[in-house]
Design an enzyme around this catalytic site. Structure first.
Site, PDB file in Angstrom:
ATOM      1  N   CYS A  28       0.831  -1.210   0.000  1.00 12.39           N
ATOM      2  CA  CYS A  28       0.000   0.000   0.000  1.00 12.39           C
ATOM      3  C   CYS A  28       0.862   1.257   0.000  1.00 12.39           C
ATOM      4  O   CYS A  28       0.466   2.288  -0.530  1.00 12.39           O
ATOM      5  CB  CYS A  28      -0.964  -0.004   1.182  1.00 12.39           C
ATOM      6  SG  CYS A  28      -0.207  -0.448   2.735  1.00 12.39           S
ATOM      7  N   HIS A  52      -1.551   0.469   7.686  1.00 11.92           N
ATOM      8  CA  HIS A  52      -2.035   0.529   6.320  1.00 11.92           C
ATOM      9  C   HIS A  52      -1.976   1.974   5.849  1.00 11.92           C
ATOM     10  O   HIS A  52      -2.310   2.888   6.581  1.00 11.92           O
ATOM     11  CB  HIS A  52      -3.473   0.002   6.282  1.00 11.92           C
ATOM     12  CG  HIS A  52      -4.027  -0.056   4.894  1.00 11.92           C
ATOM     13  ND1 HIS A  52      -3.399  -0.740   3.878  1.00 11.92           N
ATOM     14  CD2 HIS A  52      -5.144   0.488   4.363  1.00 11.92           C
ATOM     15  CE1 HIS A  52      -4.120  -0.608   2.767  1.00 11.92           C
ATOM     16  NE2 HIS A  52      -5.180   0.132   3.039  1.00 11.92           N
TER      17      HIS A  52
END
Lengths: 507, 350
Positions: free
Chosen positions: A168, A456
């Site tokens: 990510c 994340h």
């Protein structure tokens, strides 16, 4: 498509070639040398009424200048039967038999080369020309007549990115790069021409722009990009790499290196890189070390791609307890550009008085980049003897504005107060400063959710002036400005609002 | 030129004379401005005229795309109006050209290019695995005789899912185990081991168990392949670890005589029975040797068992081979017997 002139022009070309046009064009239209410019200034007058304006034309058959407005070139054509004339402003050919301007591919190419020649002789980069398809491009465009337009409220330019297994961080950085306005303009204008496309990251980014603007709605996999970056930045290779900031800087570095492989001509300064990455992302950071005894200043200027801002308590040595913790981007920048006492234990040799003295150090913005990238140091880690001791992630909310004015952090502003040497500089540059506009607007924010170990990354990006989107790997959703401004920013990206001309000529 | 120069001077003189009268300045300014404006406007007119006449404006205009690209802003849908379902996508690895599930591609690539901080360890582990050191499964790991061969499970990307074995999968999470890995790997940083561990666990949730019957091990290699390998690496068997030295053929730890001996043995025995104690000497492995070795290994893998992925094999067998290595180190040769006790399918008797 008719860029084959007309029968009359073709007959003329068959008889006399392109030389007459070329001569007229190089002397009286584009003026490709100093001598030509003198000649143009002296002799470009209507032979009848002596005016220098009124749409002056030159006869292509003989030496005659005549204006169009008062009908003197028409008169000449009629009486001498010289039916072709060249407009002296833009070099277009007027055919009196057709009663229209006519365009001939070969002569257009001659004209184009002459314009470049002229710009070169005046030391300009290139005159602006609106894009027009080349023959090959026109052919392609005819073959593929469908056009996708980036209109309001369109998803063109948006694309989800598949997570390749904890990637990510890469997806976010790519979203930011793709939505960097000036970088987009560069790539969509097809400006990168490469000697070895298969290994070039710039080519891959260029390809990504094609993908983002293709209209395809399925998420994209960045496996080639990841492979290229890992191949070129060996220390990043490996599954554990996770810091978006590190990746961002490394990516810029590779892009910069690959741009150098396909150099843009910089004639004035071979050491100054003029690649698109440097043009957009590089700024100059001024560091002033001031000797506390003699007030001598030693100044260095270093290039930077981003500004890393501390969020923790201010370094204690200054002794001012009121400093507290920053709560906004402006706080951070104020702290970043504050003069810092280097402490009584650190003595630096002053170049002025030649002794080791206590000094203060101050960082300021000498030259601002077009894209200002701020890195809020939420992951503080101190390295002690090769042993990396990670501290906690700092999750405090740091407010950041949609519009940011960097003027207070510029070298001349900050230094004006405390050292006199800079005031001279201020006067010297006074003229420039009056017009400099240092306003920026936010166009991307990268956020990190989670802890140091696991987490994340997501990104907010701006598309089309004021529309915001949240990019969470493959998932792209609409966002509101409020969501963006209340998020826990990690990397903040601002774009300059007003671009000045000739920025590169200064260096 | 002198004539034109005179005329320039004449022009300048007249200009200055004209401009010296204040009432003329305004007139001149206005005229220049209008002149420039006319010129600029003519430029636009010519551009439009030219692009229309040559047809390039039509070509640019084209036909608008029928498809709607309107932004969708409703809960549960993305901007494209799609339901955000994670489709399992595949991509071709630019390095090995195999098809890999996109969601584990980073993990695959890290090993495939074998140039990360993990790489030397991974490469050596791969050899360790291939060279069939089976003598040290005691303790942490049990024998995996009943497991499906890893080299067959990776059939062109559609892997047979196997339930995670505690001993291979979960146990890797324990700090102790990680520490052991670290020691065995010769001291690479802890964060990298974490990465490796995560990679294994998060991949597809499946851990492929290693298998001793892998055909691509040194013993089972053809003589030709062994000779090929020995042109790349030193190949001397370490006295301490009983393992194959994988450094370059000019490695300073072993003498040319030793290397000659290894090669002579190979030739005389026909390569069938004399390789009993060949192991990879992980301790002396160096990153710089990696590329040749990797190439060779990749070739083995492709030729020997065309279905195996070098990357997957590295992750699946890391724990076991490391454990083996560790035990070799701590207990030395004594382990040989335990190996025989376990009834390994491959004879490694002294």
């Amino acid at each position: 498509m008719s860029d084959h002139g007309c029968i009359h022009l073709n007959n003329f070309k068959a008889a006399k070639g392109i030389q007459p046009y070329k001569v007229i064009h190089s002397y009286f239209v584009t003026s490709t040398s100093t001598e030509a410019r003198v000649r143009k200034a002296v002799s470009c007058l209507c032979h009848i009424c002596k005016t220098h304006k009124d749409r002056l034309h030159s006869c292509l058959h003989c030496i005659f200048f005549g204006c169009y407005i008062k009908g003197h070139i028409q008169e000449h054509a009629k009486t001498k039967k010289h039916f072709l004339a060249v407009d002296l402003c833009y070099g277009n050919i007027l055919c009196f038999q057709c009663g229209d301007y006519v365009y001939d591919r070969e002569l257009l190419a001659v004209a184009k080369a002459q314009w470049s020649e002229s710009a070169k002789s005046l030391s300009f980069g290139e005159f602006y020309r609106a894009w027009e398809p080349t023959q090959i491009e026109a052919e392609l465009l005819r073959k593929h007549p469908r056009r996708r337009r980036v209109v309001e409220n369109t998803t063109i330019g948006l694309r989800g990115l598949i997570n390749l297994g904890q990637t990510c961080f890469m997806n976010c950085i790519v979203q930011v790069l793709i939505h960097t306005p000036l970088l987009r303009d560069y790539f969509l204008a097809d400006r990168h021409h490469c000697p070895q496309p298969s290994r070039c990251l710039v080519c891959e980014v260029s390809h990504l722009f094609q993908e983002f603007y293709s209209g395809n709605k399925a998420p994209l996999t960045l496996h080639k990009l990841l492979h290229l970056i890992w191949t070129h930045v060996k220390h990043l290779a490996g599954y554990e790499q996770q810091d978006a900031h590190e990746f961002f800087i490394a990516t810029l570095d590779v892009l910069h290196r690959h741009c150098e492989a396909a150099p843009i001509l910089v004639k004035d300064n071979p050491h100054h890189c003029n690649c698109i990455i440097d043009q957009i992302f590089t700024g100059g950071l001024q560091s002033d070390v001031v000797c506390q005894v003699c007030n001598g200043v030693s100044t260095t200027i270093d290039p930077f791609w981003d500004i890393s801002l501390d969020l923790g308590p201010a370094a204690d040595s200054s002794g001012s307890d009121k400093s507290g913790l920053p709560t906004s981007l402006l706080d951070c920048l104020e702290r970043f550009t504050r003069a810092e006492h280097l402490g009584s234990t650190v003595k630096i040799k002053c170049s002025n008085c030649e002794t080791y003295q206590e000094s203060t150090k101050q960082l300021t913005m000498k030259q601002l980049p077009i894209v200002a990238s701020f890195h809020l140091k939420r992951f503080e880690h101190s390295s002690i003897q090769d042993k990396i001791c990670k501290k906690e992630k700092i999750s405090t909310f740091i407010s950041f504005p949609e519009q940011l004015d960097m003027t207070p952090f510029m070298s001349h502003k900050r230094n004006g107060n405390n050292n006199s040497a800079m005031i001279d500089g201020l006067f010297k540059n006074g003229e420039n400063l009056t017009f400099s506009d240092n306003r920026y607007s936010l166009f991307a924010v990268i956020n990190h959710k989670g802890s140091l170990e696991t987490g994340h990354y997501t990104a907010f990006i701006r598309q089309q002036r004021d529309q915001w989107f949240k990019c969470d790997d493959h998932l792209i959703t609409k966002a509101r400005l409020k969501d963006v401004l209340t998020s826990e920013g990690y990397l903040l990206f601002y774009h300059k609002q007003i671009l000045e001309y000739g920025r590169n000529n200064k260096v | 030129m002198s004539v034109t120069e005179e005329r320039i001077q004449e022009l300048n003189r007249r200009f200055l004379e004209y401009m010296s009268k204040p009432e003329n300045v305004e007139t001149a300014t206005k005229e220049i401005y209008e002149d420039l404006l006319d010129e600029v406007l003519m430029g636009f007119v010519f551009d439009v005229h030219r692009t229309t006449k040559t047809g390039s404006s039509d070509v640019e205009e084209g036909i608008p795309d029928d498809e709607s690209y309107a932004i969708v802003d409703s809960p549960g849908l993305d901007v494209f109006g799609q339901h955000p379902v994670k489709k399992s996508q595949e991509c071709n690895c630019p390095n090995c050209e195999r098809s890999v599930a996109a969601c584990i591609f980073a993990n695959h690539l890290a090993k495939c290019i074998g140039m990360g901080r993990n790489s030397s360890r991974i490469a050596s582990l791969r050899i360790a695995n291939n060279s069939k050191d089976l003598n040290n499964y005691g303790g942490v790991l049990s024998d995996n005789d009943d497991d499906v061969d890893w080299s067959l499970t990776n059939d062109s990307g559609s892997k047979r899912k196997r339930p995670r074995k505690d001993r291979n999968g979960v146990s890797k999470r324990s700090g102790k185990q990680q520490k052991q890995q670290g020691n065995a790997a010769g001291g690479s940083g802890s964060s990298q081991r974490n990465g490796e561990t995560n990679a294994i666990v998060s991949g597809s949730g499946t851990v492929h168990s290693s298998n001793e019957n892998s055909p691509s091990n040194y013993e089972n290699m053809s003589l030709v392949d062994k000779r090929a390998l020995l042109t790349q690496i030193c190949g001397v068997v370490s006295e301490h670890t009983k393992k194959l030295c994988t450094r370059s053929i000019r490695c300073p730890q072993h003498t040319d005589d030793q290397r000659k001996e290894v090669r002579a043995n190979l030739d005389s025995s026909g390569g069938s029975n004399s390789q009993d104690n060949l192991h990879v000497d992980v301790d002396t492995y160096e990153e710089s040797d990696g590329q040749n070795l990797r190439d060779t290994l990749t070739r083995w893998d492709r030729e020997g068992s065309s279905h195996s992925s070098p990357a997957d094999s590295a992750s699946t067998t890391s724990t076991s081979s490391i454990s083996r290595k560790r035990e070799t180190k701590s207990k030395g040769k004594g382990k040989a017997s335990s190996k025989r006790d376990r009834g390994s399918p491959i004879s490694q008797g002294d």
